[in-house]
Structures are given as structure tokens and as C-alpha cells.
Design a protein around this motif. Structure first.
Motif, short mmCIF file in Angstrom:
data_model
loop_
_atom_site.label_atom_id
_atom_site.label_comp_id
_atom_site.label_asym_id
_atom_site.label_seq_id
_atom_site.Cartn_x
_atom_site.Cartn_y
_atom_site.Cartn_z
N GLU A 157 -1.74 -7.93 4.43
CA GLU A 157 -1.84 -8.45 3.06
C GLU A 157 -3.20 -8.17 2.44
O GLU A 157 -3.46 -8.55 1.29
N TRP A 168 0.71 -3.77 2.77
CA TRP A 168 2.18 -3.76 2.90
C TRP A 168 2.81 -3.03 1.72
O TRP A 168 3.67 -2.16 1.88
N GLU A 169 2.38 -3.37 0.51
CA GLU A 169 2.93 -2.75 -0.69
C GLU A 169 2.64 -1.25 -0.73
O GLU A 169 3.49 -0.46 -1.16
N GLU A 172 5.00 0.48 1.63
CA GLU A 172 6.31 0.52 0.97
C GLU A 172 6.35 1.61 -0.09
O GLU A 172 7.33 2.37 -0.20
N ASP A 215 12.33 -4.94 4.67
CA ASP A 215 12.64 -6.35 4.94
C ASP A 215 11.42 -6.98 5.60
O ASP A 215 11.05 -6.62 6.72
N ARG A 216 10.80 -7.92 4.93
CA ARG A 216 9.58 -8.53 5.46
C ARG A 216 9.84 -9.27 6.77
O ARG A 216 8.93 -9.42 7.59
N LEU A 223 8.53 -2.25 8.80
CA LEU A 223 7.95 -1.52 7.67
C LEU A 223 7.70 -0.07 8.03
O LEU A 223 8.06 0.85 7.27
#
Length: 344
Positions: A157, A168-169, A172, A215-216, A223
Motif C-alpha cells: 500500500e 498494488w495499484e 494492477e 482479487d485482494r 496479484l
């Protein structure tokens, strides 16, 4: 409709033994169902599998059909020496003093095959650049995943380098980029004026606009699995789409190699962003950076540290003797299209 080549079939006296030799030549596994003494052995390779079938007749003359192989991580001569050590024999030496030519070898049952120059050797001989390939996409993604897999679970994070997204983003987003490039090549008639109309939207205000989210609940391992899967999609589309195909991208209508190069650059530089946020070391191979630069940033400075040049080209670092880039974009068009545009 037409047919396709399902197997290249080789008659032999010992299917498993000969298949095992070729498995070492091509770096591909025999089928799990094949055992010593079986009458058949299947070697799964990209494109068409090689099937070895036991027959009673012995080989009596020169093959009318043979395999030509090209090493990808060593020179032709190094590969010849490796194959001789595996049990091949030299049948004909057609190598020339200027580095061109090939060597004809025979496998342990006498089937002839030829070893050609590597792509790097061909490029050096012809004065051309090395293309970005599907294997480059796979290499970049796997190197990135292997490094990211070592990150502490509680760091995802954190902000990714200079980006406004979390790690994380950003991961993704990287997977979504690879997916987006792959699907642009998917339709029978790829679009030249728009993206394939998936729905892209952010998961939160200010987050990246994605069509693909992890899916977290699956955690960082999940991931990274989505990232590797998207990379495999792009590699597969690059490998199987005709080279002359064209599809839309905002930075220029591109071809399969161009989308592969975009995927490589996205992977290398976003892994740099992620490594900064996750506290990891990341330094991709210079040759991989060089091929991507030559394809998408043909005006980038030659020589020097190619990773440093790629970071400069994408606005992420300074480069001595050159002003830092505050805005940047690659040129996704095939180089021949860029040349034609410049000329007229």
C-alpha cells in the motif's frame, strides 16, 4: 478453412531416447505420459510439436525434410559445440570465414539438421537491429515477478516511486497494460481507429483506469499471478499474430512487435516504480533495454548504460549531457512507417 501442422513426426528406432536428446536441444519437456520403451514420444514446442515414432526400418538415405534450429542465447558456434557434447555428430560444415553459413549435424540416429546463426549474429552481419520478441515479453515479466515476489507483504500500500498510485495499484495497472496490448491484436480485423471496447474504470477516485483487477483476498501472490497471466497473453498474441498486422494505439498505429516492445517498456519501468516503493533492487538486462529503446525510442542516445537511457527516455531519471524529460512518449509505429512519414 485450411489445415495447420500439428506434429513434425520423425521415424526412429528408440522414440524415448531420441526424444530425450531433442528435449535437451530445444529446451522443451517430453510429455509426462511418455516412458522408456514406449513406441512414441511427444516433445511439446511452440508452433508445432515434434513426435518421435518407433519404426522397424532403419534410416537409409539423407532426409528430404530436416529441421533448421537457431540459438537464442548463444552463438551458432557455441551451440554447435553444445550439441556435439549432447551426442550429435558433424555431417557438413558450411560456416564461412565472414561469420555467415551453417553447420549440418546429425542426431544420435543419423537424422540431419542444421544450426544457423543466432538472431544477434544475423543482426550484426546485416547491420540491422534486433527485434523485440514474444520471448522478450516473457523474460521481462518473469524477471519482474521474481523480484516483486520478494517484497514484504505489508509494503504493497506504499506509493510506487514518483507515481500517485500504491504499489498494488501500479502492479494492477501493469497487468492491465499487458492485457490491453494483447487484446488489441485479438480481433480478426484489429481496429485502426480505437481501442477494443472493454470497459476501463478506476477502483477509486484517482486510481488507474483498468479493465482488469486482482482479487485482494488472494494477496500479493494472487496479484503477481494476474500480472504473469497478462504477460503470457501478450506473449502469445505477439507470437501468433501475423507480423504485418496493424492495430490502434494512442501513440501510433502499431504492429505485433510494437505492442511487445510497449509491454516490455511498461514492465521494466513500472517495476522500477514498484521497486522504489517496495524497497527492492531492480536492474533489467541491458540487451533487453537496448532492443526496446531501438524499437520505441529510435532517437534515444546511443551507447552508455541502456537501462539508464531507458529511465531517462521515460522521464524517470537524469542522463548526463541531456535535459531531463518532463514529458515523453514513445513512437509505436513500425520503423518503416516512421521513416516514410519523415520522408513525405
Amino acid at each position: 478453412m485450411t489445415s495447420h501442422v500439428r506434429h513434425i513426426t520423425i521415424d526412429c528406432a528408440d522414440a524415448y531416447a531420441l526424444g530425450s536428446f531433442w528435449a535437451q536441444v530445444l529446451g522443451a519437456p517430453l510429455s509426462d505420459e511418455d516412458l522408456p520403451g514406449d513406441p512414441e514420444a511427444l516433445l511439446e514446442t511452440p508452433g508445432a510439436a515434434v513426435l518421435f515414432v518407433q519404426v522397424a526400418e532403419k534410416k537409409q538415405s539423407k532426409n528430404r525434410v530436416h529441421l533448421d534450429i537457431q540459438p537464442h542465447d548463444r552463438s551458432r558456434d557455441e551451440e554447435v559445440e553444445r550439441l556435439l557434447a549432447l551426442g550429435a555428430t558433424l555431417v557438413g560444415d558450411h560456416r564461412r570465414p565472414n561469420g555467415r553459413g551453417w553447420a549440418t549435424l546429425a542426431d544420435p540416429e543419423g537424422n540431419e539438421f542444421c544450426v544457423e546463426c543466432s538472431a544477434a549474429e544475423r543482426a550484426a552481419l546485416s547491420g540491422t537491429r534486433l527485434p523485440v520478441t514474444a520471448d522478450d515479453v516473457t523474460t521481462a515479466v518473469r524477471l519482474a515477478v521474481d523480484v516483486l515476489a520478494t517484497a514484504p507483504a505489508d509494503r504493497w500500500e506504499a506509493r510506487a516511486g514518483s507515481l500517485e498510485w500504491t504499489c498494488w495499484e501500479t502492479a494492477e495497472h501493469l497487468g492491465d497494460d499487458l492485457f490491453a496490448y494483447a487484446v488489441q491484436l485479438g480481433p480478426r480485423t484489429p481496429p485502426l481507429d480505437r481501442e477494443v471496447p472493454f470497459r476501463w474504470a478506476p477502483d477509486r477516485e484517482g486510481g488507474p483506469h483498468n479493465a482488469v483487477f486482482a482479487d485482494r483476498a488472494a494477496g500479493p501472490a494472487g496479484l503477481l499471478a494476474t500480472l504473469e497471466a497478462s504477460g503470457a497473453l501478450l506473449a502469445s498474441m505477439t507470437r501468433t499474430t501475423p507480423p504485418g498486422a496493424r492495430s490502434y494505439h494512442g501513440y501510433g498505429i502499431s504492429d505485433p512487435e510494437g505492442f511487445a516492445a510497449m509491454g516490455v517498456v511498461e514492465t521494466l519501468v513500472h517495476t522500477h516504480d514498484l521497486a522504489e516503493g517496495l524497497g527492492l533492487e531492480w536492474a533489467p538486462p541491458a540487451a533487453l533495454c537496448d532492443r526496446a529503446l531501438a524499437r520505441l525510442f529510435p532517437d534515444a542516445p546511443a551507447g552508455g548504460d541502456r537501462w539508464a537511457v531507458l529511465l531517462w527516455a521515460t522521464g524517470r531519471a537524469e542522463l548526463p549531457g541531456h535535459p531531463r524529460r518532463t514529458a515523453w512518449r514513445w513512437d509505436g509505429r513500425p520503423l518503416e512507417d516512421q521513416t516514410a512519414s519523415s520522408a513525405g
